[in-house]
Design a protein around this motif. Structure first.
Motif, PDB file in Angstrom:
ATOM      1  N   LYS B 107     -24.832 -21.900 -75.807  1.00 31.64           N
ATOM      2  CA  LYS B 107     -25.548 -22.863 -75.451  1.00 31.64           C
ATOM      3  C   LYS B 107     -25.209 -23.465 -74.177  1.00 31.64           C
ATOM      4  O   LYS B 107     -24.208 -22.930 -73.716  1.00 31.64           O
ATOM      5  N   SER B 110     -23.398 -28.599 -69.465  1.00 26.23           N
ATOM      6  CA  SER B 110     -23.034 -29.068 -67.858  1.00 26.23           C
ATOM      7  C   SER B 110     -21.644 -28.753 -67.744  1.00 26.23           C
ATOM      8  O   SER B 110     -20.729 -28.887 -68.533  1.00 26.23           O
ATOM      9  N   ASP B 111     -21.279 -28.150 -66.581  1.00 27.79           N
ATOM     10  CA  ASP B 111     -19.813 -27.766 -66.260  1.00 27.79           C
ATOM     11  C   ASP B 111     -19.093 -29.041 -65.501  1.00 27.79           C
ATOM     12  O   ASP B 111     -18.143 -28.991 -65.354  1.00 27.79           O
ATOM     13  N   GLY B 112     -19.569 -30.166 -65.438  1.00 32.89           N
ATOM     14  CA  GLY B 112     -19.234 -31.485 -65.166  1.00 32.89           C
ATOM     15  C   GLY B 112     -19.181 -31.401 -63.636  1.00 32.89           C
ATOM     16  O   GLY B 112     -18.869 -32.496 -62.843  1.00 32.89           O
ATOM     17  N   ASP B 284     -28.108 -29.674 -80.385  1.00 36.37           N
ATOM     18  CA  ASP B 284     -27.259 -28.515 -80.238  1.00 36.37           C
ATOM     19  C   ASP B 284     -28.117 -27.158 -80.869  1.00 36.37           C
ATOM     20  O   ASP B 284     -27.881 -26.230 -80.568  1.00 36.37           O
TER      21      ASP B 284
END
Lengths: 254, 289
Positions: B107, B110-112, B284
């Protein structure tokens, strides 16, 4: 030539209390208390029941925050929280988890947090607090609640508060909900740090004018009579006025 | 009512009652590749995934819920595939530990820090799509009733059981009204058993979701299902509102001529129980790696 000003603050009485949900053991309690009397830092954290590793996250937040010298500002707090989140997620990498734990861990962990730092002030203590979530700080003077942070009514406590997240992609969206505030404690004043269930109950006592129960609570807390305090909360849980939730209390009294 | 705290000492149960008759192999209108039975199996697997995750405490799954899946079509009985087949009521910890298989996917999240990363995700499977035979709805509801009577004898004080019934057609073995009302009359100290019905249609017919009255229903079958559908308690109404579903005080847990999105929402609302935030598993969905 003037003499240096010497500040002599009145003595601070610190009391704490922790009680798990009914039918739960102490090791299942997801509330945590951190105390650093040397630097006058005190913190509570309440791990979200539905979150992964909530007890561990709450303990890290409460215990580690009081040991830092992080400023009580949003930038300082957000930087510290990001580092704590990375450390927590790194600790999970070492675990071999079943599929459901891996899935749960993917969302990270969540906890409510309230931290307060005191500094000596003339005839009292200056306090400054930082709060994220529905754990509360109340500044009490006799029968009056001078400050109620961040929630002010028992009805304000919902099931979906914005909490301190461990996952970096979630953290950024929560910081606008951080509350920073402060005040001065005079002799006789009390700061109460309470996790959500007991905070809602305390506000309910105030709203309904039940000063008798509040006096009993204040007395047994002051006497550090944990058996009586447990009995009081069990009784209040039975009436339904107090939610069956973990309870953490820090009382700072001048 | 409907406010009992769900705990390990005081768990609740959820019954997923599935129409697995031959007509469930028909596709939804406009998409020949999208069989009703395939889609329902996917939604049920995601619902079970959600329920397991809710009960996961680090490395332990706590038995807040007991799950029964009953299918009806060529036969009537437990519908778990794999290690749990033939099991009538299964604690959620065993549901977690004994899926038929666990599929691996990836999936993008976002990595932030403004970028995207691919992370592995797990999709367990507990039931396979099934579509054979007629529609013995009354026999299936009778099995639900006897299953619940056994459960209630052992759990008289908990949050009442919830029955989520999904069907695409009329009963082939009689009128389900009587046994449906019998199920709705079962109760714990915290309220009556909740029976919710979702009827799905392969045609582009006007769907009716969570009505409060039966005047707009097109036929007798729809009115029968309406009559054996419980009113949505407040916590379920709150979950519906969070999903943007129009449901008001007095709305029944009932959908008629539902489409795929109706099915997803029906399970999300029906498993919200004591006001839990619905888990939007559709967010998801990814291709299996």
């Amino acid at each position: 030539m003037t003499s240096p000003v010497i500040i002599t603050s009145p003595q601070l009485q610190v009391r704490t209390f922790l009680l798990p949900k009914r039918a739960h053991t102490a090791v299942e309690c997801e509330d945590a208390i951190g105390i650093n009397e040397l630097h006058h830092r005190f913190a509570l954290a309440d791990g979200a029941t539905e979150a992964f590793d909530a007890r561990n996250w709450a303990q890290r937040l409460a215990l580690n925050w009081v040991q830092t010298r992080t400023t009580l500002s949003l930038p300082g707090f957000s930087e510290w929280l990001a580092a704590e989140g990375r450390s927590l997620h790194d600790s999970w990498n070492e675990l071999k988890l079943p599929w459901y734990s891996e899935e749960k861990a993917r969302g990270g962990s969540f906890a409510a947090f309230v931290g307060v730092e005191l500094e000596p002030a003339f005839d009292g203590w200056q306090w400054r607090a930082i709060i994220l979530g529905d754990s509360c700080l109340f500044h009490c003077r006799q029968h009056t609640l001078l400050k109620k942070l961040p929630l002010t009514k028992s009805a304000d406590f919902g099931s979906n508060p914005v909490l301190a997240a461990s996952h970096p992609s979630v953290q950024a969206t929560t910081f606008e909900h951080v509350v920073v505030d402060g005040g001065v404690m005079k002799p006789g004043d009390q700061l109460l740090l309470l996790t959500d269930g007991v905070a809602a109950w305390y506000l309910l006592l105030d709203e309904t004018g039940d000063f008798e129960t509040r006096s009993v609570f204040a007395r047994v807390l002051r006497d550090e009579d944990n058996a009586a305090l447990t009995q009081l909360f069990e009784s209040e849980r039975s009436t339904g006025r107090l939610k069956n939730d973990d309870i953490a209390i820090i009382s700072l009294e001048v | 009512m409907y406010s009992a705290q769900i705990t390990r000492a005081n768990p609740t149960c959820i019954v997923l009652l599935l129409d697995q008759s031959g007509s469930m192999s028909d596709p939804f209108s406009g998409d020949a590749s999208n069989k009703k039975s395939d889609f329902v199996a996917e939604v049920v697997n995601h619902t079970l995934h959600d329920l397991v995750i809710r009960c996961t405490k680090t490395e332990e799954v706590r038995n807040y819920y007991y799950i029964s899946i009953i299918g009806y079509g060529r036969s009537v009985g437990p519908a778990f595939s794999g290690p749990l087949s033939s099991r009538g009521m299964v604690p959620i910890s065993e549901v977690a530990d004994f899926p038929l298989q666990v599929k691996n996917s990836y999936k993008r999240v976002s990595d932030g820090a403004g970028s995207w990363v691919e992370i592995p995700v797990r999709f367990p499977v507990w039931i396979h799509p099934t579509a054979e035979g007629k529609t013995p709805m009354c026999e299936a509801l009778s099995l639900v009733k006897s299953t619940l009577e056994t459960w209630l004898a052992a759990h008289p004080r908990g949050f009442p059981p919830t029955v989520l019934h999904l069907t695409d057609g009329e009963s082939s073995d009689g009128d389900p009204d009587y046994v449906g009302r019998q199920i709705m009359s079962l109760k714990t100290d915290d309220g009556n058993v909740l029976l919710f019905n979702c009827h799905i249609s392969a045609q582009h017919r006007q769907k009716i979701e969570y009505p409060g009255e039966d005047i707009s229903l097109p036929d007798g079958f729809a009115r029968t299902l309406f009559q054996i559908s419980s009113r949505l308690p407040q916590s379920f109404l709150a979950a519906a509102a969070q999903l943007g579903v129009q449901a008001l005080d007095g709305s029944r847990g009932f959908v008629f001529n539902g489409d795929p999105s109706s099915i997803v929402q029906f399970y999300e609302i029906g498993t919200s129980l004591t006001g839990m935030t619905p888990y939007r598993w559709m967010d998801d969905r990814t291709e299996t790696a």
